[in-house]
Design an enzyme around this catalytic site. Structure first.
Site, PDB file in Angstrom:
ATOM      1  N   CYS A   3      -0.905  -4.586  -7.112  1.00 43.34           N
ATOM      2  CA  CYS A   3      -0.489  -5.432  -5.995  1.00 43.34           C
ATOM      3  C   CYS A   3      -0.633  -4.522  -4.784  1.00 43.34           C
ATOM      4  O   CYS A   3      -0.132  -3.384  -4.799  1.00 43.34           O
ATOM      5  CB  CYS A   3       0.964  -5.866  -6.158  1.00 43.34           C
ATOM      6  SG  CYS A   3       1.676  -6.562  -4.646  1.00 43.34           S
ATOM      7  N   THR A   4      -1.334  -4.991  -3.774  1.00 45.72           N
ATOM      8  CA  THR A   4      -1.617  -4.076  -2.657  1.00 45.72           C
ATOM      9  C   THR A   4      -0.336  -3.636  -1.940  1.00 45.72           C
ATOM     10  O   THR A   4      -0.302  -2.566  -1.336  1.00 45.72           O
ATOM     11  CB  THR A   4      -2.629  -4.695  -1.675  1.00 45.72           C
ATOM     12  OG1 THR A   4      -2.245  -6.037  -1.382  1.00 45.72           O
ATOM     13  CG2 THR A   4      -4.030  -4.678  -2.256  1.00 45.72           C
ATOM     14  N   HIS A   5       0.719  -4.432  -2.045  1.00 47.02           N
ATOM     15  CA  HIS A   5       1.990  -4.001  -1.444  1.00 47.02           C
ATOM     16  C   HIS A   5       2.545  -2.748  -2.129  1.00 47.02           C
ATOM     17  O   HIS A   5       3.201  -1.928  -1.500  1.00 47.02           O
ATOM     18  CB  HIS A   5       3.027  -5.122  -1.516  1.00 47.02           C
ATOM     19  CG  HIS A   5       2.858  -6.170  -0.449  1.00 47.02           C
ATOM     20  ND1 HIS A   5       1.812  -7.057  -0.451  1.00 47.02           N
ATOM     21  CD2 HIS A   5       3.601  -6.452   0.654  1.00 47.02           C
ATOM     22  CE1 HIS A   5       1.920  -7.857   0.614  1.00 47.02           C
ATOM     23  NE2 HIS A   5       2.996  -7.506   1.291  1.00 47.02           N
ATOM     24  N   ASP A  11      -4.685 -10.985   3.098  1.00 44.47           N
ATOM     25  CA  ASP A  11      -3.613 -10.740   2.128  1.00 44.47           C
ATOM     26  C   ASP A  11      -2.459 -11.651   2.543  1.00 44.47           C
ATOM     27  O   ASP A  11      -2.506 -12.303   3.591  1.00 44.47           O
ATOM     28  CB  ASP A  11      -3.195  -9.253   2.196  1.00 44.47           C
ATOM     29  CG  ASP A  11      -2.052  -8.914   1.245  1.00 44.47           C
ATOM     30  OD1 ASP A  11      -2.014  -9.477   0.131  1.00 44.47           O
ATOM     31  OD2 ASP A  11      -1.172  -8.103   1.604  1.00 44.47           O
ATOM     32  N   SER A  12      -1.410 -11.653   1.739  1.00 42.91           N
ATOM     33  CA  SER A  12      -0.231 -12.433   2.127  1.00 42.91           C
ATOM     34  C   SER A  12       0.535 -11.731   3.256  1.00 42.91           C
ATOM     35  O   SER A  12       1.388 -12.334   3.894  1.00 42.91           O
ATOM     36  CB  SER A  12       0.690 -12.608   0.916  1.00 42.91           C
ATOM     37  OG  SER A  12       1.119 -11.337   0.472  1.00 42.91           O
ATOM     38  N   CYS A  53      -5.764  -8.775  -1.910  1.00 39.91           N
ATOM     39  CA  CYS A  53      -4.541  -9.238  -2.566  1.00 39.91           C
ATOM     40  C   CYS A  53      -4.859  -9.561  -4.018  1.00 39.91           C
ATOM     41  O   CYS A  53      -5.740 -10.377  -4.302  1.00 39.91           O
ATOM     42  CB  CYS A  53      -4.047 -10.489  -1.843  1.00 39.91           C
ATOM     43  SG  CYS A  53      -2.672 -11.304  -2.664  1.00 39.91           S
ATOM     44  N   ASN A  54      -4.141  -8.912  -4.918  1.00 36.72           N
ATOM     45  CA  ASN A  54      -4.373  -9.144  -6.349  1.00 36.72           C
ATOM     46  C   ASN A  54      -3.961 -10.546  -6.776  1.00 36.72           C
ATOM     47  O   ASN A  54      -4.589 -11.152  -7.631  1.00 36.72           O
ATOM     48  CB  ASN A  54      -3.566  -8.150  -7.177  1.00 36.72           C
ATOM     49  CG  ASN A  54      -4.070  -6.737  -7.025  1.00 36.72           C
ATOM     50  OD1 ASN A  54      -4.827  -6.254  -7.854  1.00 36.72           O
ATOM     51  ND2 ASN A  54      -3.671  -6.060  -5.973  1.00 36.72           N
ATOM     52  N   TYR A  57       3.105 -14.474  -2.190  1.00 35.67           N
ATOM     53  CA  TYR A  57       2.157 -15.249  -2.987  1.00 35.67           C
ATOM     54  C   TYR A  57       2.442 -15.062  -4.485  1.00 35.67           C
ATOM     55  O   TYR A  57       2.138 -15.914  -5.283  1.00 35.67           O
ATOM     56  CB  TYR A  57       0.726 -14.782  -2.691  1.00 35.67           C
ATOM     57  CG  TYR A  57       0.058 -15.549  -1.572  1.00 35.67           C
ATOM     58  CD1 TYR A  57       0.737 -15.877  -0.406  1.00 35.67           C
ATOM     59  CD2 TYR A  57      -1.269 -15.944  -1.681  1.00 35.67           C
ATOM     60  CE1 TYR A  57       0.110 -16.569   0.618  1.00 35.67           C
ATOM     61  CE2 TYR A  57      -1.904 -16.647  -0.667  1.00 35.67           C
ATOM     62  CZ  TYR A  57      -1.209 -16.952   0.480  1.00 35.67           C
ATOM     63  OH  TYR A  57      -1.838 -17.647   1.489  1.00 35.67           O
ATOM     64  N   GLY A  58       3.007 -13.925  -4.815  1.00 30.86           N
ATOM     65  CA  GLY A  58       3.272 -13.618  -6.217  1.00 30.86           C
ATOM     66  C   GLY A  58       4.202 -14.603  -6.892  1.00 30.86           C
ATOM     67  O   GLY A  58       4.270 -14.678  -8.118  1.00 30.86           O
ATOM     68  N   GLU A  87       7.309  -5.834   2.140  1.00 34.52           N
ATOM     69  CA  GLU A  87       6.900  -6.635   3.301  1.00 34.52           C
ATOM     70  C   GLU A  87       7.946  -6.589   4.414  1.00 34.52           C
ATOM     71  O   GLU A  87       7.623  -6.617   5.594  1.00 34.52           O
ATOM     72  CB  GLU A  87       6.665  -8.090   2.847  1.00 34.52           C
ATOM     73  CG  GLU A  87       6.173  -9.029   3.924  1.00 34.52           C
ATOM     74  CD  GLU A  87       4.720  -8.782   4.364  1.00 34.52           C
ATOM     75  OE1 GLU A  87       3.960  -8.191   3.591  1.00 34.52           O
ATOM     76  OE2 GLU A  87       4.382  -9.169   5.491  1.00 34.52           O
TER      77      GLU A  87
HETATM   78  N1  DGL Z   1      -0.277  -8.053  -1.809  1.00 29.68           N
HETATM   79  C1  DGL Z   1      -0.339  -9.070  -2.774  1.00 29.68           C
HETATM   80  C2  DGL Z   1      -0.953  -8.652  -4.087  1.00 29.68           C
HETATM   81  O1  DGL Z   1      -1.757  -7.737  -4.083  1.00 29.68           O
HETATM   82  C3  DGL Z   1       0.732 -10.092  -2.911  1.00 29.68           C
HETATM   83  C4  DGL Z   1       2.150  -9.845  -2.618  1.00 29.68           C
HETATM   84  C5  DGL Z   1       2.872 -11.169  -2.576  1.00 29.68           C
HETATM   85  O2  DGL Z   1       2.648 -11.902  -1.586  1.00 29.68           O
HETATM   86  O3  DGL Z   1       3.600 -11.492  -3.519  1.00 29.68           O
HETATM   87  O4  DGL Z   1      -0.699  -9.202  -5.104  1.00 29.68           O
END
Ligand code: DGL
Length: 269
Positions: free
Chosen positions: A183-185, A13-14, A76-77, A45-46, A156
């Site tokens: 988003c897993t976050h 994941d990020s 990570c989505n 990453y988003g 994060e």
């Molecule tokens: N956890 C990530 C997701 O599921 C990305 C969060 C990010 O880095 O923006 O999309």
């Protein structure tokens, strides 16, 4: 490359989002040993382009593949929705590949919904990946999606997110019966989101469904580990950041003080 049921599972994941998937793997498959990569230096990453996500996530996938993992879990989505095809093309005949989107959109749970909300990062929303997939399986569903640029970076950093910030996003959803935390976050915000809706909107249990699917497939492929890992290997966590962040703290809270946290810096272009 020889892999077996004793080989590790590579999760990436990020940052901290995928830790909840890793934690669920520990619950549902306590014998498994895993290696986790959080690309914390490049988080979020988003907010990155599709090209950036493809290039960086392919490097991470290659890194985990080189570590002789038996499976890759794209936790990570933003990566799954922008780079899955590329990662799949490169690795699918070498190693099992899992992601956090397919098990959800194929799950019958959506059959009983009428109108669902999807909250995700800008990169995931831009990809339209969810809409395309969900429409393929469930033509009856009304889908509303919004991108929430602020949330993942705040999670994060371990910041306390005020009710009104979450509310500002969720107020865009009118009359939904189900909400997908795409988003897993955001899985870290489940309780706050549930409180916002007073428990009246169904929040899909992403981790449980995803890990159940991983377990099933590993079993079918005879790659599920049945040998107790009690005294076995502790997971290893890689971060791309030289400076300690909230990631390290969260890893230790979830997996104990003993686990290895290492830094690995790629030559990203
Ligand atoms: N956890 C990530 C997701 O599921 C990305 C969060 C990010 O880095 O923006 O999309």
């Amino acid at each position: 490359m020889k892999i077996s049921s004793l080989s590790p599972i590579g999760i990436f994941d990020s940052g901290i989002g995928g830790l909840l998937i890793a934690k669920e793997i520990k619950i549902q498959m306590p014998n498994e040993y895993f290696i986790y990569f959080g690309d914390t230096i490049n988080m979020p990453y988003g907010e990155k382009s599709k090209e950036f996500i493809i290039e960086n996530s392919t490097k991470i996938a290659s890194f985990l593949y080189e570590k002789k993992c038996k499976a890759l879990v794209i936790a990570c989505n933003s990566i799954a929705s922008n780079a899955l095809d590329f990662i799949y093309k490169k690795f699918h005949n070498k190693i099992l590949i899992f992601n956090v989107i397919d098990p959800i959109v194929k799950n019958k749970i959506l059959l009983s919904s009428k109108r669902i909300g999807i909250i995700a990062t800008p990169a995931t929303i831009r990809s339209n990946f969810y809409i395309k997939k969900i429409k393929k399986y469930y033509q009856h569903l009304d889908i509303v999606q919004i991108s929430a640029a602020l949330l993942a970076p705040m999670v994060e950093k371990g910041l306390k997110i005020k009710k009104n910030i979450i509310g500002n996003y969720l107020n865009h959803f009118k009359s939904i019966d189900t909400l997908l935390l795409a988003c897993t976050h955001y899985l870290f915000l489940r309780k706050e989101i549930d409180n916002f809706y007073n428990g009246k909107v169904h929040l899909i249990d992403i981790q449980k469904i995803v890990v159940k699917e991983i377990r099933k497939k590993l079993y079918e492929e005879k790659l599920l580990c049945f040998i107790s890992n009690k005294k076995g290997k502790d997971p290893i966590f890689y971060t791309s950041n030289l400076i300690p962040t909230f990631f390290e703290k969260k890893v230790r809270i979830f997996f104990g003080e003993k686990v290895f946290i290492k830094t690995h810096v790629f030559n990203f272009s």
